[in-house]
Design a protein around this motif. Structure first.
Motif, mmCIF file in Angstrom:
data_model
loop_
_atom_site.group_PDB
_atom_site.id
_atom_site.type_symbol
_atom_site.label_atom_id
_atom_site.label_comp_id
_atom_site.label_asym_id
_atom_site.label_seq_id
_atom_site.Cartn_x
_atom_site.Cartn_y
_atom_site.Cartn_z
ATOM 1 N N ASP A 33 -27.025 -14.667 56.441
ATOM 2 C CA ASP A 33 -27.276 -13.237 56.296
ATOM 3 C C ASP A 33 -27.448 -12.882 54.819
ATOM 4 O OD1 ASP A 33 -27.691 -10.640 57.172
ATOM 5 O OD2 ASP A 33 -25.916 -10.648 58.476
ATOM 6 N N TRP A 34 -28.082 -11.741 54.563
ATOM 7 C CA TRP A 34 -28.352 -11.297 53.195
ATOM 8 C C TRP A 34 -27.385 -10.173 52.838
ATOM 9 C CZ3 TRP A 34 -31.662 -12.945 49.371
ATOM 10 C CH2 TRP A 34 -31.820 -12.103 48.265
ATOM 11 N N LEU A 55 -32.952 -0.421 52.336
ATOM 12 C CA LEU A 55 -32.494 -0.043 53.671
ATOM 13 C C LEU A 55 -31.372 0.992 53.590
ATOM 14 C CD1 LEU A 55 -32.320 -3.652 55.126
ATOM 15 C CD2 LEU A 55 -33.970 -1.888 55.794
ATOM 16 N N GLY A 101 -26.252 0.474 56.965
ATOM 17 C CA GLY A 101 -26.136 0.055 58.358
ATOM 18 C C GLY A 101 -27.435 -0.386 59.005
ATOM 19 N N SER A 102 -28.550 -0.182 58.331
ATOM 20 C CA SER A 102 -29.832 -0.527 58.950
ATOM 21 C C SER A 102 -30.201 -1.987 58.715
ATOM 22 C CB SER A 102 -30.943 0.349 58.381
ATOM 23 O OG SER A 102 -32.208 -0.124 58.814
ATOM 24 N N LYS A 103 -30.853 -2.584 59.716
ATOM 25 C CA LYS A 103 -31.439 -3.914 59.574
ATOM 26 C C LYS A 103 -32.945 -3.839 59.832
ATOM 27 C CE LYS A 103 -27.217 -6.048 61.481
ATOM 28 N NZ LYS A 103 -26.598 -6.974 60.510
ATOM 29 N N ASP A 104 -33.503 -2.638 59.769
ATOM 30 C CA ASP A 104 -34.876 -2.434 60.229
ATOM 31 C C ASP A 104 -35.825 -2.227 59.049
ATOM 32 O OD1 ASP A 104 -37.197 -1.769 61.513
ATOM 33 O OD2 ASP A 104 -36.233 -0.423 62.947
ATOM 34 N N GLY A 119 -24.541 -8.833 56.759
ATOM 35 C CA GLY A 119 -25.655 -8.373 55.938
ATOM 36 C C GLY A 119 -26.692 -7.576 56.695
ATOM 37 N N VAL A 120 -27.905 -7.588 56.168
ATOM 38 C CA VAL A 120 -28.958 -6.690 56.645
ATOM 39 C C VAL A 120 -29.996 -7.378 57.530
ATOM 40 C CG1 VAL A 120 -28.728 -5.219 54.606
ATOM 41 C CG2 VAL A 120 -30.414 -7.082 54.607
ATOM 42 N N ILE A 121 -29.863 -8.685 57.740
ATOM 43 C CA ILE A 121 -30.927 -9.379 58.469
ATOM 44 C C ILE A 121 -30.741 -9.211 59.974
ATOM 45 C CG2 ILE A 121 -32.112 -11.573 58.841
ATOM 46 C CD1 ILE A 121 -31.157 -12.502 56.119
ATOM 47 N N ALA A 125 -33.382 -5.381 50.020
ATOM 48 C CA ALA A 125 -32.341 -4.716 50.807
ATOM 49 C C ALA A 125 -31.883 -3.409 50.173
ATOM 50 C CB ALA A 125 -31.143 -5.646 50.991
#
Lengths: 266, 266
Positions: free
Chosen positions: A194-195, B93, B96-99, A213-215, B136
């Protein structure tokens, strides 16, 4: 490498306990333990070696001979371990160079020189693109598209690519490239990390535990599965905090994290 | 920002002394000094403001209204300073977002909402791709190709891109994209910084002084010149060591480095 604090026998024992059926190994601990002994240890436990990390570093030296010799040794070690996949990290710029194109040309040449030797020993070469922040000093192959272009002149069963989410997650072209790789039999390894930010100094040891992380790890996993990938899924974390903890606990946590954050929903 | 230790009057004085005819400014020091007063200071010294940094951050918030308001303020400040170019750093991002795809869609929407306001005030919007290591938390636009795709729906005189060598040097597609941008009038700013390793913790303040790193700065400069770029060349270094030194000395050194390592040979 995720639990490099565990000696090989402990690693194997805890993998068995957790139902982890295969393990990716790195050359240094394997050579320290003895390649034949490591192979026997893993085999006797009923585990497979999913991949050996790493050969490569074609770009970092202007003299190809010692690089080729070391890569042939890596192929031999992979064959001895019974894995069909040698991961290649291609190397960055040699000292004083500003010529990325020349570095990339050396990678292409180095790969071509290694392929016949690896093929004779039943070992596939898996070119791993590393995050662009490593382009200068570790790997001049920065995108999955570049890795696929390097693999293209060779048969899919001989040269393929690695998709590690840590290295490619940011790239809007990477999902399509991963699908192409999987569909054409060139996805030789799929790795999760994960990032997380902020990155630590040197940016080598800050890979995030799955879910921290954000992935969109599950998204990537589902993508490669749907495209036909049926190989192992490796979790490769370089993380000072994880390395400072009890290795068995980290391994247990990683399995839980995998199931919670990455395994495709049935 | 290269010499942020220099108060604006000193910056302007030393630019004159060194024959530097324009200066890129950042919003925070300008607002602290007073936008009108800063505009007068620079104008009276016979300098131009090459660009104002920075608007953007469309992606980092799910609520577009305050982001648009802040960007309109940035446009007003650019217009007051007499520069035609507002640099946009698009944001990472939200918490909390991964999008990533959704973040990039917000950038596209935010840009479209800002364009008419900026056009009415004679300010061009310059989308800056940042190195993927910032995807990120600072900028989900990671390549020059992405930045050009964001600009494409708008006229070239309204929305363009920034090429900063630090952010794009690793990308094998970037040279062709830079040529396309310059040839189509979309290269609104060209910035130089070198890539040095190891990166510092947080990876924000390790941009190398020109010539200290691995980037072929003269190659990039020559490339955009040949493609038709005639705008200013900015040097933007975020570097703790440079910031800790005497600002006038750093500015002098930077001019020398530019001439030695980046200026195209006649």
């Amino acid at each position: 490498m995720t639990v490099r604090q565990l000696p090989l026998p402990d690693l194997v024992r805890h993998c068995r306990r957790l139902g982890v059926s295969g393990v990716g190994l790195w050359r240094e601990p394997v050579r320290k333990y003895g390649t034949e002994a490591a192979a026997r240890l893993v085999r006797d436990a009923g585990l497979t070696v999913t991949s050996l990390c790493r050969g490569g570093f074609f770009a970092a030296s202007r003299d190809p001979a010692p690089v080729l010799a070391d890569n042939r040794a890596a192929v031999d070690e992979a064959a001895a371990l019974g894995t069909d996949t040698l991961v290649l990290v291609s190397g960055g710029l040699p000292p004083g160079s500003k010529d990325l194109a020349a570095a990339r040309a050396r990678i292409s040449d180095g790969l071509a020189a290694l392929v016949p030797y690896a093929a004779d020993r039943g070992v596939r070469l898996a070119v791993e693109p590393l995050h662009p922040m490593y382009a200068a000093d570790r790997c001049a192959v920065s995108t999955l598209d570049q890795a696929l272009a390097l693999a293209a002149p060779h048969p899919a069963g001989r040269v393929g690519v690695v998709v590690d989410t840590y290295h490619v997650w940011w790239d809007d072209r990477a999902p399509a490239a991963a699908v192409r790789a999987a569909a054409s039999g060139r996805l030789h390894a799929f790795q999760l990390a994960d990032w997380t930010t902020p990155l630590p100094a040197g940016v080598l040891t800050g890979r995030g535990q799955l879910g921290d992380g954000v992935i969109d790890l599950r998204g990537w996993h589902t993508l490669v599965d749907a495209a036909g990938y049926t190989g192992p899924v490796e979790v490769e974390l370089f993380n000072d905090t994880l390395w400072s903890r009890d290795g068995a606990d980290v391994l247990t946590e990683t399995v839980t994290r995998y199931l919670t954050h990455a395994a495709p929903r049935p």
